[in-house]
Design an enzyme around this catalytic site. Structure first.
Site, mmCIF file in Angstrom:
data_model
loop_
_atom_site.group_PDB
_atom_site.id
_atom_site.type_symbol
_atom_site.label_atom_id
_atom_site.label_comp_id
_atom_site.label_asym_id
_atom_site.label_seq_id
_atom_site.Cartn_x
_atom_site.Cartn_y
_atom_site.Cartn_z
ATOM 1 N N GLY A 99 2.815 0.680 6.450
ATOM 2 C CA GLY A 99 2.209 -0.079 7.552
ATOM 3 C C GLY A 99 1.358 -1.215 7.038
ATOM 4 O O GLY A 99 1.438 -2.349 7.515
ATOM 5 N N ASN A 100 0.553 -0.936 6.016
ATOM 6 C CA ASN A 100 -0.330 -1.976 5.507
ATOM 7 C C ASN A 100 0.449 -3.058 4.759
ATOM 8 O O ASN A 100 -0.016 -4.175 4.622
ATOM 9 C CB ASN A 100 -1.414 -1.367 4.616
ATOM 10 C CG ASN A 100 -2.260 -0.389 5.410
ATOM 11 O OD1 ASN A 100 -2.479 -0.572 6.601
ATOM 12 N ND2 ASN A 100 -2.725 0.662 4.757
ATOM 13 N N LYS A 139 -5.962 12.708 13.341
ATOM 14 C CA LYS A 139 -5.706 11.301 12.996
ATOM 15 C C LYS A 139 -6.546 10.358 13.862
ATOM 16 O O LYS A 139 -6.283 10.217 15.050
ATOM 17 C CB LYS A 139 -4.215 11.040 13.189
ATOM 18 C CG LYS A 139 -3.806 9.631 12.952
ATOM 19 C CD LYS A 139 -2.809 9.517 11.823
ATOM 20 C CE LYS A 139 -2.490 8.065 11.557
ATOM 21 N NZ LYS A 139 -2.808 7.615 10.234
ATOM 22 N N LYS A 181 4.920 8.310 9.395
ATOM 23 C CA LYS A 181 6.209 7.631 9.219
ATOM 24 C C LYS A 181 6.977 8.140 7.995
ATOM 25 O O LYS A 181 8.199 8.014 7.941
ATOM 26 C CB LYS A 181 6.042 6.115 9.163
ATOM 27 C CG LYS A 181 5.369 5.571 7.922
ATOM 28 C CD LYS A 181 6.329 4.834 7.061
ATOM 29 C CE LYS A 181 5.672 4.263 5.819
ATOM 30 N NZ LYS A 181 4.521 4.950 5.241
ATOM 31 N N LYS A 199 4.037 11.555 1.512
ATOM 32 C CA LYS A 199 5.101 10.904 0.741
ATOM 33 C C LYS A 199 5.640 11.869 -0.311
ATOM 34 O O LYS A 199 6.842 12.016 -0.477
ATOM 35 C CB LYS A 199 4.594 9.635 0.037
ATOM 36 C CG LYS A 199 4.063 8.581 1.004
ATOM 37 C CD LYS A 199 3.580 7.356 0.247
ATOM 38 C CE LYS A 199 2.622 6.518 1.078
ATOM 39 N NZ LYS A 199 3.159 6.072 2.365
HETATM 40 P P1 ADP Z 1 1.372 3.597 3.936
HETATM 41 O O1 ADP Z 1 1.056 2.701 5.083
HETATM 42 O O2 ADP Z 1 2.263 2.919 2.936
HETATM 43 O O3 ADP Z 1 1.878 4.954 4.362
HETATM 44 P P2 ADP Z 1 -1.040 5.013 3.069
HETATM 45 O O4 ADP Z 1 -2.393 4.386 3.007
HETATM 46 O O5 ADP Z 1 -0.773 6.012 4.136
HETATM 47 O O6 ADP Z 1 -0.007 3.785 3.138
HETATM 48 O O7 ADP Z 1 -0.714 5.716 1.672
HETATM 49 C C1 ADP Z 1 -0.681 5.003 0.450
HETATM 50 C C2 ADP Z 1 -2.030 4.965 -0.236
HETATM 51 O O8 ADP Z 1 -2.409 6.257 -0.697
HETATM 52 C C3 ADP Z 1 -2.069 4.149 -1.499
HETATM 53 O O9 ADP Z 1 -2.176 2.766 -1.233
HETATM 54 C C4 ADP Z 1 -3.308 4.694 -2.227
HETATM 55 O O10 ADP Z 1 -4.439 3.938 -1.874
HETATM 56 C C5 ADP Z 1 -3.479 6.100 -1.645
HETATM 57 N N1 ADP Z 1 -3.388 7.228 -2.588
HETATM 58 C C6 ADP Z 1 -3.988 8.410 -2.360
HETATM 59 N N2 ADP Z 1 -3.756 9.279 -3.339
HETATM 60 C C7 ADP Z 1 -2.965 8.643 -4.250
HETATM 61 C C8 ADP Z 1 -2.374 9.028 -5.495
HETATM 62 N N3 ADP Z 1 -2.527 10.248 -5.993
HETATM 63 N N4 ADP Z 1 -1.607 8.122 -6.154
HETATM 64 C C9 ADP Z 1 -1.429 6.892 -5.646
HETATM 65 N N5 ADP Z 1 -1.972 6.455 -4.471
HETATM 66 C C10 ADP Z 1 -2.723 7.324 -3.763
HETATM 67 MG MG MG Z 2 0.804 6.394 5.466
#
Ligand code: ADP
Ligand code: MG
Length: 275
Positions: A11-12, A128, A211, A273
């Site tokens: 999303g970001n 959330k 997502k 993820k």
């Molecule tokens: P998206 O919109 O892509 O789902 P999220 O913010 O939900 O993004 O998830 C991705 C983010 O999770 C990364 O940008 C990072 O800041 C964070 N993150 C948390 N734990 C970890 C980790 N163990 N390794 C890498 N990134 C991590």
């Molecule tokens: Mg996310």
């Protein structure tokens, strides 16, 4: 031999405002067009955090401006709007990129509803936070209307919704048929519009489906060879953001399970993820 690939965009990664999103979509379209040019079938899924927040805030302000005339907009409708708006940018960026390369392929966005289980335990524990920050008085009013609220990390009050697991994708047959017909499909935006089944009818519910889980379900349901999840970091790390942080490049399922058990991945961001 071409592969079937589901690509989930963070999303970001789509930016925080309208021009940022259009620019980001163009960059993404180039990478996706490379795969299409190499003979792969691509289905694009995406998040909607900043966009659905923006839409929800705009709709809430409309209601506040004239409550007699504009009744509150359900969250499921906000998700549908975000799918339309993000799909519009992705669809056009992909269309232009493919045309520039002389590739004649249709691109289409499917407004996707994702069925959730009304008995999902997530509904008993909304986690959330979404939408605009509110004062305590506004939060009380929100709660009175039946929407749970919570204090979000000292920054103010926000609505809080459940994040149930995706059970099934309502439009899956259309998506499969479109992929089989050679179209590039954008689907499952924002985790999908969350609905519960009531006989032949679907009812939108106030929830947000992650997502990453929705994209995984999509990949399973169309028999994809690959699921690619793109986000703001280059790699997954252990000891993330600590002095002894270590980036991972390749891990087995057993290692992933062990890291999950150690709490290496943040819930609601990296954890879904890896899961
Ligand atoms: P998206 O919109 O892509 O789902 P999220 O913010 O939900 O993004 O998830 C991705 C983010 O999770 C990364 O940008 C990072 O800041 C964070 N993150 C948390 N734990 C970890 C980790 N163990 N390794 C890498 N990134 C991590
Ligand atoms: Mg996310």
């Amino acid at each position: 031999m071409g592969k079937r690939i589901v690509i989930a965009l963070g999303g970001n990664a789509l930016g925080e405002n309208l021009p940022e999103q259009m620019a980001a979509a163009r960059g993404t379209a180039r990478a996706i067009a490379d795969l299409i040019q190499a003979g792969h079938e691509v289905v694009v899924a995406h998040g909607n955090g900043p966009q659905v927040g923006m839409i929800q805030k705009a709709m809430a302000e409309l209601t506040r401006s004239d409550p007699e005339r504009y009744i509150p907009c359900p969250l499921s409708v906000c998700v549908a709007m975000s799918q339309g708006y993000i799909g519009y940018d992705l669809q056009n960026a992909l269309r232009e990129e493919l045309m520039d390369r002389g590739i004649d392929k249709g691109v289409a966005t499917v407004l996707t509803q994702v069925e959730v289980d009304p008995a999902d335990p997530a509904f008993q524990h909304p986690t959330k936070p979404i939408g605009a920050f509110m004062t305590q008085a506004e939060a009380e009013e929100m709660r009175r209307r039946g929407n749970p609220v919570m204090e979000d990390a000292g920054r103010g009050w926000r609505r809080v919704v459940a994040s149930p697991k995706p059970v099934s994708i309502v439009e899956i047959k259309s998506i499969r048929d479109m992929v089989a017909a050679g179209l590039v499909v954008v689907a499952c935006g924002g985790g999908g519009i969350p609905v519960v089944r009531e006989g032949c009818r679907l009812r939108g519910v106030s929830a947000v489906i992650d997502k990453d889980f929705a994209s995984a379900r999509l990949a399973q349901m169309i028999g994809a060879d690959y699921l690619v999840i793109l986000t703001a970091v280059e790699r997954v790390a252990v000891n993330y953001a600590k002095p002894d942080q270590r980036w991972l490049s390749r891990i087995s399922v057993e290692e992933a399970r062990a890291y999950i058990a150690q709490g290496q991945f943040a819930p609601g961001s990296m954890l879904p993820k890896v899961e």
